[in-house]
Structures are given as C-alpha cells and as structure tokens.
Design a protein around this motif. Sequence first.
Motif, PDB file in Angstrom:
ATOM      1  N   TRP A 107       0.822  -1.216   0.000  1.00  0.00           N
ATOM      2  CA  TRP A 107       0.000   0.000   0.000  1.00  0.00           C
ATOM      3  C   TRP A 107       0.855   1.263   0.000  1.00  0.00           C
ATOM      4  O   TRP A 107       0.671   2.130  -0.860  1.00  0.00           O
ATOM      5  CB  TRP A 107      -0.958  -0.044   1.193  1.00  0.00           C
ATOM      6  N   PRO A 108       1.822   1.413   0.924  1.00  0.00           N
ATOM      7  CA  PRO A 108       2.654   2.632   0.900  1.00  0.00           C
ATOM      8  C   PRO A 108       3.474   2.762  -0.378  1.00  0.00           C
ATOM      9  O   PRO A 108       3.635   3.872  -0.909  1.00  0.00           O
ATOM     10  CB  PRO A 108       3.565   2.455   2.123  1.00  0.00           C
ATOM     11  N   ALA A 109       4.014   1.642  -0.876  1.00  0.00           N
ATOM     12  CA  ALA A 109       4.852   1.692  -2.081  1.00  0.00           C
ATOM     13  C   ALA A 109       4.051   2.096  -3.310  1.00  0.00           C
ATOM     14  O   ALA A 109       4.518   2.897  -4.141  1.00  0.00           O
ATOM     15  CB  ALA A 109       5.507   0.327  -2.311  1.00  0.00           C
ATOM     16  N   GLU A 118       7.951  13.888  -9.875  1.00  0.00           N
ATOM     17  CA  GLU A 118       8.715  13.309 -10.992  1.00  0.00           C
ATOM     18  C   GLU A 118      10.130  12.904 -10.575  1.00  0.00           C
ATOM     19  O   GLU A 118      10.643  11.874 -11.017  1.00  0.00           O
ATOM     20  CB  GLU A 118       8.787  14.317 -12.136  1.00  0.00           C
ATOM     21  N   SER A 119      10.750  13.685  -9.702  1.00  0.00           N
ATOM     22  CA  SER A 119      12.135  13.423  -9.295  1.00  0.00           C
ATOM     23  C   SER A 119      12.285  12.115  -8.517  1.00  0.00           C
ATOM     24  O   SER A 119      13.364  11.512  -8.494  1.00  0.00           O
ATOM     25  CB  SER A 119      12.661  14.586  -8.448  1.00  0.00           C
ATOM     26  N   GLU A 120      11.204  11.674  -7.886  1.00  0.00           N
ATOM     27  CA  GLU A 120      11.249  10.445  -7.079  1.00  0.00           C
ATOM     28  C   GLU A 120      10.551   9.270  -7.753  1.00  0.00           C
ATOM     29  O   GLU A 120      10.503   8.168  -7.214  1.00  0.00           O
ATOM     30  CB  GLU A 120      10.593  10.696  -5.719  1.00  0.00           C
ATOM     31  N   ARG A 121      10.047   9.510  -8.933  1.00  0.00           N
ATOM     32  CA  ARG A 121       9.154   8.550  -9.578  1.00  0.00           C
ATOM     33  C   ARG A 121       9.823   7.211  -9.913  1.00  0.00           C
ATOM     34  O   ARG A 121       9.273   6.150  -9.617  1.00  0.00           O
ATOM     35  CB  ARG A 121       8.584   9.182 -10.853  1.00  0.00           C
ATOM     36  N   GLU A 126      10.074   1.373  -9.021  1.00  0.00           N
ATOM     37  CA  GLU A 126      10.846   0.142  -8.845  1.00  0.00           C
ATOM     38  C   GLU A 126      10.460  -0.563  -7.546  1.00  0.00           C
ATOM     39  O   GLU A 126      10.296  -1.791  -7.525  1.00  0.00           O
ATOM     40  CB  GLU A 126      12.347   0.457  -8.827  1.00  0.00           C
ATOM     41  N   GLU A 127      10.327   0.205  -6.482  1.00  0.00           N
ATOM     42  CA  GLU A 127       9.962  -0.381  -5.188  1.00  0.00           C
ATOM     43  C   GLU A 127       8.567  -0.989  -5.221  1.00  0.00           C
ATOM     44  O   GLU A 127       8.337  -2.073  -4.680  1.00  0.00           O
ATOM     45  CB  GLU A 127      10.059   0.683  -4.094  1.00  0.00           C
ATOM     46  N   ALA A 128       7.638  -0.285  -5.882  1.00  0.00           N
ATOM     47  CA  ALA A 128       6.273  -0.804  -5.987  1.00  0.00           C
ATOM     48  C   ALA A 128       6.237  -2.080  -6.821  1.00  0.00           C
ATOM     49  O   ALA A 128       5.518  -3.037  -6.481  1.00  0.00           O
ATOM     50  CB  ALA A 128       5.355   0.257  -6.583  1.00  0.00           C
TER      51      ALA A 128
END
Length: 220
Positions: A107-109, A118-121, A126-128
């Motif tokens: 859920w958090p991912a 966008e900078s963290e996308r 990848e984590e999700a």
Amino acid sequence: MGEEVKVFGAWASPFSRRVELALRLKGVPYEYIEEDIYKNKSPLLLKYNPVHKKVPVLLHNGKAIAESLVILEYIEETWKNNSILPQDPYEKAMARFWAKFIDDKCWPAIRKAEWSPESEREKAMEEACECLKALESALNGNKFYGGHTIGLVDIAANFIGFWLSIVQEATERELLSAHKFPLLFNWSHDFVNCGIVQECLPPKDKVLAIFKARVAAPSN
C-alpha cells in the motif's frame, strides 16, 4: 438471532469495503453507516474509534472493533461459516503474513509510486514493482489467494484488484499490466468480476473523478 452488526465506512475506501465483503461472504446482515471522514466525522465514529478516528469500524452488539485486518480476523472467528482463512496452521500464518505485507509494504509503495513527484518517480516505481512481484509469487498458480475461493489475502488486496487500475488511468503511471505481471493481472480480473465482490465495489466513474481531481489540483 437479533444480532446488531453495523459498519462505519466511507464509500470510496477500500478498507471499509474489505469489511463489507467479508460480511457478505459470511452471509451476515449488517447496517452500513456512511462517514464523512474528511470534513465531518460523526460523534459515534469518534466514540467507537477514539485512537485512530477513522473508518472502518465494526460494531457488533455494542462492541467496537477498528482496523480492517483486525476486523476481518474478528469476523472470521465470530462467524465460522464460509471461512476466509485456511485451517492448516502454517497456511493460516502465511495468509496473515501476506495480508500484513499488503498493508505494510504494498500500500505505501504503490501510493508513493503513483503520487510521488517526478524526481522520485523512478525509484518509487521500482519499489512498488518489487512488492507486486512478491505478491504475484504468493498466488502459487492459484486463481485466488484462497485457492479456488476468495480468502483473507484476496480481500486485503482489494485495492490492487480494483482501485489501482483507476489510479493508473488518472495518473497515467502504469504499475500493474498483463505484460508486467500476468498472473496478478489475471487475478485482478477474476476478483473484480466475482459477483459478490462487485456488490462491494464503488462506482468506477465516481472514484476516477476523485483521482482525476487530485491529479489536476495544484501541488502545495
């Protein structure tokens, strides 16, 4: 039997819809009470869930239970028919593990991947995807996580089965697809097309409108 069963929920919340689905699978009649969780929480909600002050809350004969996974366990132990947990102790433990994994990790991912700037996308996506990959492996070739029937993990994964595709449409960020995760994608199709599940899903167009409005809203 004269049992009092009430569900305090929010129509668009996957968490309160989990509780309704479990009750319907068990054939338990209940009264549904809609809460305005953003602007006007009712005195009853604050009374019955003073710690978290959120939905869902199950009220059973005057006793309140909060937190959806806790409520699902309570429903399973209170109404024994149409079990949503395996009988085998190891399999039961695994079902609880994956249900907790969904809430604590997936859920958090997924939220971060779909709504991050966008900078963290890239990292968030990848984590999700790693979470979805793990969750797909847990199917073990079965139609549902409960085998041939819907169980605890399927209910816990309801937001992946229904809400995620709507979020993807609104944000234009693709996580779950037939190409990336064919088994999980097929599961989501089978899950949302199950008749009793459809009874516990909100109108797709209304949910999509909420997410599109969120995308269009200026960031703070």
